[in-house]
Design a protein around this motif. Structure first.
Motif, PDB file in Angstrom:
ATOM      1  N   LEU A   1      45.462  64.137  99.623  1.00 48.54           N
ATOM      2  CA  LEU A   1      44.631  65.147  98.965  1.00 48.54           C
ATOM      3  C   LEU A   1      43.208  64.594  98.897  1.00 48.54           C
ATOM      4  O   LEU A   1      42.990  63.512  98.352  1.00 48.54           O
ATOM      5  CB  LEU A   1      45.156  65.421  97.545  1.00 48.54           C
ATOM      6  CG  LEU A   1      44.284  66.332  96.676  1.00 48.54           C
ATOM      7  CD1 LEU A   1      44.250  67.756  97.235  1.00 48.54           C
ATOM      8  CD2 LEU A   1      44.804  66.353  95.233  1.00 48.54           C
ATOM      9  N   ASP A   2      42.248  65.330  99.462  1.00 49.22           N
ATOM     10  CA  ASP A   2      40.851  64.891  99.464  1.00 49.22           C
ATOM     11  C   ASP A   2      40.069  65.804  98.515  1.00 49.22           C
ATOM     12  O   ASP A   2      39.831  66.971  98.813  1.00 49.22           O
ATOM     13  CB  ASP A   2      40.306  64.974 100.903  1.00 49.22           C
ATOM     14  CG  ASP A   2      38.863  64.515 100.991  1.00 49.22           C
ATOM     15  OD1 ASP A   2      38.435  63.716 100.136  1.00 49.22           O
ATOM     16  OD2 ASP A   2      38.163  64.967 101.924  1.00 49.22           O
ATOM     17  N   VAL A   3      39.683  65.246  97.372  1.00 49.34           N
ATOM     18  CA  VAL A   3      39.043  66.045  96.324  1.00 49.34           C
ATOM     19  C   VAL A   3      37.526  65.937  96.487  1.00 49.34           C
ATOM     20  O   VAL A   3      36.966  64.843  96.412  1.00 49.34           O
ATOM     21  CB  VAL A   3      39.481  65.529  94.931  1.00 49.34           C
ATOM     22  CG1 VAL A   3      38.810  66.346  93.837  1.00 49.34           C
ATOM     23  CG2 VAL A   3      40.998  65.586  94.799  1.00 49.34           C
ATOM     24  N   GLY A   4      36.859  67.068  96.691  1.00 51.08           N
ATOM     25  CA  GLY A   4      35.416  67.053  96.987  1.00 51.08           C
ATOM     26  C   GLY A   4      35.250  66.680  98.449  1.00 51.08           C
ATOM     27  O   GLY A   4      34.656  65.675  98.807  1.00 51.08           O
ATOM     28  N   THR A   5      35.792  67.533  99.312  1.00 56.09           N
ATOM     29  CA  THR A   5      35.931  67.156 100.726  1.00 56.09           C
ATOM     30  C   THR A   5      34.624  67.251 101.505  1.00 56.09           C
ATOM     31  O   THR A   5      34.459  66.602 102.542  1.00 56.09           O
ATOM     32  CB  THR A   5      37.060  68.007 101.382  1.00 56.09           C
ATOM     33  OG1 THR A   5      37.486  67.400 102.579  1.00 56.09           O
ATOM     34  CG2 THR A   5      36.617  69.432 101.670  1.00 56.09           C
ATOM     35  N   GLY A   6      33.660  68.056 101.011  1.00 56.75           N
ATOM     36  CA  GLY A   6      32.360  68.166 101.701  1.00 56.75           C
ATOM     37  C   GLY A   6      32.558  68.631 103.133  1.00 56.75           C
ATOM     38  O   GLY A   6      33.147  69.690 103.390  1.00 56.75           O
ATOM     39  N   SER A   7      32.144  67.811 104.073  1.00 55.96           N
ATOM     40  CA  SER A   7      32.284  68.133 105.506  1.00 55.96           C
ATOM     41  C   SER A   7      33.734  68.067 105.988  1.00 55.96           C
ATOM     42  O   SER A   7      34.014  68.441 107.123  1.00 55.96           O
ATOM     43  CB  SER A   7      31.481  67.125 106.321  1.00 55.96           C
ATOM     44  OG  SER A   7      32.076  65.842 106.185  1.00 55.96           O
TER      45      SER A   7
END
Ligand code: SAH
Length: 269
Positions: free
Chosen positions: A139-145
């Motif tokens: 899980l990538d929180v604050g994934t941006g690009s």
């Protein structure tokens, strides 16, 4: 032409400044080194104007609407491939002849933060390579690009979900996915970590800010399974101890500092 709401602030105390504007959800911070000032981007003019009011009268701050074109030009100037361990983060127009063991992550420049040119992204990419990646759910929180979620897939994740509260970031993350056709197990969704129930995962990456990490520690810890790993960055060296205290339920096993920024990998008990 699209413009991005921002504030230019002349300051010798960027940490204090960032602590004040953090409540207004800044999406990107850029050093304007020659002028000893910083440019802070916000999701909307309303957030920007509220941040400006909070800064007045202590800071010499001015609102600016940054033209999209200008942003693209400046980002493209910086966009050479960046290598972190086995991972090469490269813009779509660069022809690479990588080593067979290299893993290429194609990221186009846009407002979505995460081109590999910021130390915090590089720290997360290094930390991900210090973790045994045998089929984990990420899980990538604050994934941006989307760079960390896409890299996690390339490194062997079973699947990865990237969330971000900024719809423009999710759009750019989805566009980046299309530039990486070999990456098939990643999805991106709009979501705010403070309101959205986070799915429990083997690895949670969160490259946010020190203040937001501390505030969100209970939700981020709850999103990692017992024995799973948290990868954190976006914190400054002086925030490291407070962040570790907020995440005391996990033990630091990897740590690195670059340009005053800290990256941490922690194992949840
Ligand atoms: N993961 C990328 C981008 C990090 S920038 C990298 O490592 O390079 C931080 C991102 O977090 C931004 O895109 C911002 O929009 C997002 N963000 C900030 N607050 C958030 C929140 N409360 N919920 C979800 N995303 C958030």
């Amino acid at each position: 032409m699209k413009t991005y709401p921002a504030i230019d602030v002349r300051t010798d105390a960027p940490d204090l400044l960032l602590a004040i504007v953090d409540d207004f959800g800044p999406t990107a911070v850029e050093d304007l080194e020659r002028e000893r000032s910083v440019r802070i981007f916000f999701p909307s003019p309303t957030d920007r104007d509220a941040a400006l009011r909070a800064l007045d009268p202590c800071f010499d701050a001015a609102a600016i609407d940054v033209p999209d074109q200008d942003w693209a030009r400046r980002s493209q100037e910086n966009l050479k491939p960046v290598t972190i361990g086995r991972i090469i983060v490269a813009p779509p127009w660069v022809a690479l002849s990588p080593e067979p063991s290299a893993l290429v992550v194609v990221i186009q420049p846009s407002m979505g933060f995460g081109t590999g040119h910021h130390a915090t992204t590089r720290l997360c990419l290094a930390a991900l390579q210090a973790i045994p990646l045998t089929d984990p759910v990420v899980l990538d929180v604050g994934t941006g690009s989307g760079v960390l979620a896409i890299a996690a897939d390339r490194l062997g994740a079973a699947r990865a979900l990237g969330i971000d509260c900024d719809p423009d970031a999710i759009q750019s993350a989805r566009e980046n996915l299309a530039f990486n056709p070999a990456v098939t197990r990643v999805r991106f969704e709009i979501g705010d970590l403070s309101t959205m129930p986070l799915p429990v995962s083997d690895i949670v990456t969160a490259n946010l800010t020190g203040a937001l990490l501390i505030r969100s520690a209970p939700a981020l810890i709850a999103a990692v399974r017992a024995g799973g790993t948290l990868v954190l960055s976006g914190l400054l060296a002086h925030e490291r101890d407070d962040v570790c205290e907020a995440f005391a339920a996990a033990a630091v096993f990897w740590e690195r500092e670059e340009d005053g920024w800290v990256g941490l990998a922690m194992k949840k008990a």
